[in-house]
Design an enzyme around this catalytic site. Structure first.
Site, PDB file in Angstrom:
ATOM      1  N   LYS A 184       0.719  -1.068   0.147  1.00  5.74           N
ATOM      2  CA  LYS A 184       0.031   0.005   0.032  1.00  5.74           C
ATOM      3  C   LYS A 184       0.850   1.284   0.106  1.00  5.74           C
ATOM      4  O   LYS A 184       1.748   1.372   0.814  1.00  5.74           O
ATOM      5  CB  LYS A 184      -0.741  -0.033   1.203  1.00  5.74           C
ATOM      6  CG  LYS A 184      -1.918   0.779   1.234  1.00  5.74           C
ATOM      7  CD  LYS A 184      -1.646   2.068   1.967  1.00  5.74           C
ATOM      8  CE  LYS A 184      -2.670   3.210   1.912  1.00  5.74           C
ATOM      9  NZ  LYS A 184      -2.185   4.542   2.521  1.00  5.74           N
ATOM     10  N   GLY A 241       5.407   3.187  10.857  1.00  6.93           N
ATOM     11  CA  GLY A 241       4.552   4.276  10.994  1.00  6.93           C
ATOM     12  C   GLY A 241       4.104   4.921  12.453  1.00  6.93           C
ATOM     13  O   GLY A 241       4.655   4.349  13.230  1.00  6.93           O
ATOM     14  N   SER A 242       2.887   5.526  12.687  1.00  3.53           N
ATOM     15  CA  SER A 242       2.533   5.738  13.866  1.00  3.53           C
ATOM     16  C   SER A 242       2.021   4.620  14.873  1.00  3.53           C
ATOM     17  O   SER A 242       1.619   3.705  14.195  1.00  3.53           O
ATOM     18  CB  SER A 242       1.513   6.908  13.776  1.00  3.53           C
ATOM     19  OG  SER A 242       0.273   6.050  13.076  1.00  3.53           O
ATOM     20  N   ARG A 243       2.005   5.016  16.062  1.00  3.80           N
ATOM     21  CA  ARG A 243       1.463   3.910  17.079  1.00  3.80           C
ATOM     22  C   ARG A 243       0.005   3.942  16.880  1.00  3.80           C
ATOM     23  O   ARG A 243      -0.388   3.111  16.813  1.00  3.80           O
ATOM     24  CB  ARG A 243       1.734   4.481  18.428  1.00  3.80           C
ATOM     25  CG  ARG A 243       1.644   3.350  19.200  1.00  3.80           C
ATOM     26  CD  ARG A 243       1.447   3.706  20.670  1.00  3.80           C
ATOM     27  NE  ARG A 243       2.708   4.239  21.449  1.00  3.80           N
ATOM     28  CZ  ARG A 243       2.828   4.502  22.673  1.00  3.80           C
ATOM     29  NH1 ARG A 243       2.092   3.808  23.622  1.00  3.80           N
ATOM     30  NH2 ARG A 243       3.771   5.258  23.091  1.00  3.80           N
ATOM     31  N   GLY A 245      -1.723   4.079  13.719  1.00  2.39           N
ATOM     32  CA  GLY A 245      -2.024   3.410  12.731  1.00  2.39           C
ATOM     33  C   GLY A 245      -1.430   2.033  12.982  1.00  2.39           C
ATOM     34  O   GLY A 245      -2.300   1.106  12.407  1.00  2.39           O
ATOM     35  N   GLY A 246      -0.683   1.613  13.566  1.00  2.14           N
ATOM     36  CA  GLY A 246      -0.124   0.256  13.781  1.00  2.14           C
ATOM     37  C   GLY A 246      -1.119  -0.587  14.574  1.00  2.14           C
ATOM     38  O   GLY A 246      -1.495  -1.496  14.374  1.00  2.14           O
ATOM     39  N   GLU A 265       6.396  -1.499  13.347  1.00  2.45           N
ATOM     40  CA  GLU A 265       7.337  -0.678  14.039  1.00  2.45           C
ATOM     41  C   GLU A 265       6.837   0.551  14.425  1.00  2.45           C
ATOM     42  O   GLU A 265       6.446   1.265  13.331  1.00  2.45           O
ATOM     43  CB  GLU A 265       8.645  -0.710  13.133  1.00  2.45           C
ATOM     44  CG  GLU A 265       9.766  -0.124  13.920  1.00  2.45           C
ATOM     45  CD  GLU A 265      10.589   0.718  12.983  1.00  2.45           C
ATOM     46  OE1 GLU A 265      11.141   0.367  11.723  1.00  2.45           O
ATOM     47  OE2 GLU A 265      10.819   1.985  13.446  1.00  2.45           O
ATOM     48  N   CYS A 302      13.404   6.819  13.230  1.00  2.00           N
ATOM     49  CA  CYS A 302      12.858   6.182  14.481  1.00  2.00           C
ATOM     50  C   CYS A 302      13.768   5.909  15.671  1.00  2.00           C
ATOM     51  O   CYS A 302      13.398   5.429  16.689  1.00  2.00           O
ATOM     52  CB  CYS A 302      11.996   4.702  13.948  1.00  2.00           C
ATOM     53  SG  CYS A 302      13.239   4.106  12.773  1.00  2.00           S
ATOM     54  N   GLU A 393       6.426  10.084  22.107  1.00  2.00           N
ATOM     55  CA  GLU A 393       7.266  10.310  21.137  1.00  2.00           C
ATOM     56  C   GLU A 393       6.835  11.444  20.219  1.00  2.00           C
ATOM     57  O   GLU A 393       5.831  11.722  19.964  1.00  2.00           O
ATOM     58  CB  GLU A 393       7.542   9.194  20.217  1.00  2.00           C
ATOM     59  CG  GLU A 393       8.379   9.368  18.857  1.00  2.00           C
ATOM     60  CD  GLU A 393       8.337   8.415  17.768  1.00  2.00           C
ATOM     61  OE1 GLU A 393       7.309   7.658  17.549  1.00  2.00           O
ATOM     62  OE2 GLU A 393       9.318   8.588  16.926  1.00  2.00           O
TER      63      GLU A 393
HETATM   64  P1  NAP Z   1       0.867   6.811   9.782  1.00  2.00           P
HETATM   65  O1  NAP Z   1       0.097   7.902   9.570  1.00  2.00           O
HETATM   66  O2  NAP Z   1       0.847   5.669  10.747  1.00  2.00           O
HETATM   67  O3  NAP Z   1       0.853   6.149   8.183  1.00  2.00           O
HETATM   68  C1  NAP Z   1       1.487   4.913   7.645  1.00  2.00           C
HETATM   69  C2  NAP Z   1       0.653   4.238   6.721  1.00  2.00           C
HETATM   70  O4  NAP Z   1      -0.160   3.419   7.359  1.00  2.00           O
HETATM   71  C3  NAP Z   1       0.090   4.868   5.641  1.00  2.00           C
HETATM   72  O5  NAP Z   1       0.203   4.462   4.253  1.00  2.00           O
HETATM   73  C4  NAP Z   1      -1.235   5.279   6.123  1.00  2.00           C
HETATM   74  O6  NAP Z   1      -2.058   5.281   5.087  1.00  2.00           O
HETATM   75  C5  NAP Z   1      -1.505   3.792   6.739  1.00  2.00           C
HETATM   76  N1  NAP Z   1      -2.379   4.028   7.968  1.00  2.00           N
HETATM   77  C6  NAP Z   1      -2.179   4.596   9.148  1.00  2.00           C
HETATM   78  N2  NAP Z   1      -3.234   4.582   9.770  1.00  2.00           N
HETATM   79  C7  NAP Z   1      -4.095   3.629   9.027  1.00  2.00           C
HETATM   80  C8  NAP Z   1      -5.442   3.038   9.677  1.00  2.00           C
HETATM   81  N3  NAP Z   1      -6.015   3.214  10.777  1.00  2.00           N
HETATM   82  N4  NAP Z   1      -5.756   2.316   8.770  1.00  2.00           N
HETATM   83  C9  NAP Z   1      -5.319   1.746   7.486  1.00  2.00           C
HETATM   84  N5  NAP Z   1      -4.233   2.351   7.072  1.00  2.00           N
HETATM   85  C10 NAP Z   1      -3.489   3.216   7.836  1.00  2.00           C
HETATM   86  O7  NAP Z   1       2.656   7.259   9.778  1.00  2.00           O
HETATM   87  P2  NAP Z   1       3.049   8.242   8.722  1.00  2.00           P
HETATM   88  O8  NAP Z   1       2.309   8.739   7.687  1.00  2.00           O
HETATM   89  O9  NAP Z   1       4.244   7.612   8.208  1.00  2.00           O
HETATM   90  O10 NAP Z   1       3.652   9.160   9.779  1.00  2.00           O
HETATM   91  C11 NAP Z   1       2.881  10.125  10.802  1.00  2.00           C
HETATM   92  C12 NAP Z   1       3.438   9.859  12.322  1.00  2.00           C
HETATM   93  O11 NAP Z   1       4.166   8.353  12.263  1.00  2.00           O
HETATM   94  C13 NAP Z   1       4.648  10.558  12.631  1.00  2.00           C
HETATM   95  O12 NAP Z   1       4.299  11.964  13.002  1.00  2.00           O
HETATM   96  C14 NAP Z   1       5.391   9.667  13.549  1.00  2.00           C
HETATM   97  O13 NAP Z   1       4.956  10.014  14.768  1.00  2.00           O
HETATM   98  C15 NAP Z   1       5.083   8.604  13.172  1.00  2.00           C
HETATM   99  N6  NAP Z   1       6.399   7.854  12.366  1.00  2.00           N
HETATM  100  C16 NAP Z   1       7.025   6.764  13.133  1.00  2.00           C
HETATM  101  C17 NAP Z   1       7.872   6.149  12.467  1.00  2.00           C
HETATM  102  C18 NAP Z   1       8.706   4.974  13.127  1.00  2.00           C
HETATM  103  O14 NAP Z   1       9.736   4.697  12.565  1.00  2.00           O
HETATM  104  N7  NAP Z   1       8.313   4.738  14.227  1.00  2.00           N
HETATM  105  C19 NAP Z   1       8.408   6.416  11.160  1.00  2.00           C
HETATM  106  C20 NAP Z   1       7.410   7.149  10.346  1.00  2.00           C
HETATM  107  C21 NAP Z   1       6.451   7.852  11.059  1.00  2.00           C
HETATM  108  P3  NAP Z   1      -3.270   6.431   5.164  1.00  2.00           P
HETATM  109  O15 NAP Z   1      -2.604   7.888   5.415  1.00  2.00           O
HETATM  110  O16 NAP Z   1      -3.672   6.636   3.717  1.00  2.00           O
HETATM  111  O17 NAP Z   1      -4.422   5.956   5.813  1.00  2.00           O
END
Ligand code: NAP
Length: 526
Positions: A184, A241-243, A245-246, A265, A302, A393
């Protein structure tokens, strides 16, 4: 290679009809011209069915074919040349040199997994010979090998548009295991995703693999990701990605008729302990190195050192002053997306308003769009352990220095924090006794423990662990970087008393693949 705005479903390029999406240039604050057609649930279903249909043929392909497939992807990515780097730069605002380095890492990762497949130890081939004469009961002939779990869904990370995205570590390790992959695309780098996706699609074709080995879907909002994780053909998920989202994806996976693992992660503040001997000998130098690590890539790693732990003493102020001075010289820079920049700004504002937090320094502000200004804070150990928000974080170039009154407070803080990707110790010879007291706790908390270094910069190698207990990841037994990442997408099967002609090659008596195997408890080529 042209970007068309299409998704890739198996061997086909398909324009999505579920609305239109645009890639975004965060440095200019403008949408990029070419529209992308978003995928529908039917597109996801088609990709998943193709992946299911491809699975048995893909996993049965000779290991050499699978290794060549990964190497061909690497070659195809390099052949994209400057166009790939330019597009990734436009979409992420990451500097060109950083992206070139990231491309090298991505290609190196694919090649590492190619050599890992050829090595064959990942199969864990194990034979316990039959003991027909054993009393009171005979023992059967037992043979174990690992097989791939099935099609894997991968969610690319925003902060590594190449190395943790379409052809990143999750995809490379899943392919290495023999799993078809559906990615995705991250909405923050749609064009980069399409270019790399096409490099994979061409490699599938060139290596004569079934078309369902790879698909790339795109979607605005959560619906496409949710449909992918819920699809019965998907057997595991890789996510960075985010906590929030995960956790949302883990919830969907757990509620399926057949629950599946989500290797997510998520979040880590990477505690950075400077012990008294190191503080006395190298305090100012460590402070400058820490600030460089903290602000690298606008803090969007991260493994960013978001928590510094020091003991109060004669050398503490030197360290704090040097860190504040070094940070004050760093300028604001554009973040990956406007949303990430807004989340950072909110996080900093909340932290600055905290009752027991002292704002030590801020970097120089700019007018740049979606920019994050580095910020450094300090607090006491008592305040830190009594305020859970101080452990959250804040993704970006900010850190919190926690000052402990004594060694017991430092050890209690180590015990207090949640799971981490890394923990760093700065030590000199006179710190060894304290480091020995901290280590058992840090081993329980973190996936990687470093001495006298900085946590940003994750080597892709055999011994690397990029994982850790929750909330760093969803499964502390695994890593998402390094050769061991393949383990997430394998499972063991035991063959009991199978006739020789039905045994897989890895377990046949004459060892036709010349593998390292454990036979009757002994490792060898037998
Ligand atoms: P994200 O918002 O978690 O999104 C990552 C992916 O997952 C995107 O493709 C998003 O797609 C999808 N997604 C997220 N929530 C979802 C849900 N409920 N259902 C289905 N798909 C979902 O992360 P991000 O855009 O990379 O960054 C946002 C935040 O994540 C940052 O501010 C940071 O806090 C954290 N982050 C952490 C790390 C790490 O390594 N730990 C790395 C990057 C970011 P859609 O947006 O299309 O839903």
């Amino acid at each position: 290679m042209q970007i068309t705005g299409e998704m890739l479903i198996g061997g086909a390029s398909v324009r999505g009809a579920e609305g239109t999406m645009f890639a975004f240039d965060p440095a200019r604050g403008t949408a990029l011209e070419l529209p992308f057609g978003a995928s529908s649930a039917d597109d996801v279903d088609r990709a998943c069915r193709l992946a299911h249909a491809a699975f048995d043929a893909f996993r049965a392909a000779p290991f050499e074919t699978r290794a060549r497939f990964l190497e061909t992807i690497a070659e195809n990515i390099l052949a994209l040349g400057d166009a790939l780097i330019e597009r990734a730069h436009q979409e992420s605002a990451l500097p060109v040199a950083r992206l070139e380095g990231e491309r090298g890492r991505t290609v190196g990762q694919l090649r590492l997994f190619a050599s890992h497949i050829r090595d064959g130890r990942w199969l864990a081939a194990t034979i316990d010979s039959a003991q027909p004469e054993r009393k009171p009961l005979p023992r059967a002939d037992l043979r174990l090998q690992k097989i791939p779990v099935g099609p894997v869904a991968v969610f690319g990370a925003s902060n590594f548009p190449l190395a943790f995205s379409v052809a990143g570590g999750d995809t490379a390790s899943a392919f290495a295991a023999g799993c078809p992959v559906i990615v995705k695309a991250h909405p923050a780098h749609l064009g980069t995703s399409e270019l790399v996706g096409r490099a994979i699609q061409q490699a599938v074709r060139a290596c004569g693999l079934p078309e369902g080995t790879f698909s790339l879907v795109i979607g605005a909002g959560n619906a496409i990701g949710e449909a992918l994780v819920a699809h019965p053909a998907i057997k595991a998920v890789g996510f960075t990605g985010s906590r929030g989202g995960g956790l949302a994806l883990m919830d969907i996976a757990a509620k399926r008729r057949e629950p599946i693992p989500v290797y997510a992660e998520m979040s880590s503040i990477n505690p950075f302990f400077v012990l008294p001997g190191a503080l006395a000998k190298r305090g100012a130098e460590i402070a400058r190195g820490f600030v460089d690590s903290l602000t690298l890539g606008v803090g969007q790693f991260c493994t960013n050192p978001g928590l510094v732990v020091v003991l109060d003493g004669p050398d503490t102020q030197v360290f704090v002053d040097a860190a504040a001075q070094a940070l004050g010289q760093k300028g604001a820079q554009t973040m990956l997306t406007a949303g990430i920049a807004a989340a950072y700004a909110n996080g900093i504002a909340e932290r600055a308003a905290g009752a027991n937090v002292c704002a030590l320094a801020r970097g120089a502000d700019t007018d740049a769009k979606s920019a994050a200004c580095p910020a450094l804070f300090a607090t006491t150990q008592q305040a830190f352990v009594s305020d859970p928000q101080l452990e959250d974080e804040i993704f970006g170039p900010t850190s919190l220095i926690v000052i402990c009154r004594n060694v017991d407070e430092m050890i209690a803080l180590a015990e207090h924090v949640g799971g981490q990707l890394t923990a760093t110790l700065h030590v000199e010879a006179d710190d060894v006794a304290l480091a020995r007291r901290l280590l058992p706790t840090l081993e329980r908390k973190a996936g990687r423990i470093l001495a006298n270094g900085y946590p940003t910069g994750v080597e892709v190698s055999h011994a690397m662990v990029h994982g850790g207990p929750f909330p760093a990841t969803s499964d502390p037994r695994m890593t998402s970087v390094g050769a061991m990442a393949i383990e997430r997408f394998l499972r063991p099967v035991c063959y009991q008393d199978l006739p020789a002609e039905l045994l897989p090659p890895a377990l046949q008596d004459d060892n036709p693949l010349d593998l390292w195997r454990v036979r009757d408890g002994r490792l060898g080529h037998g």
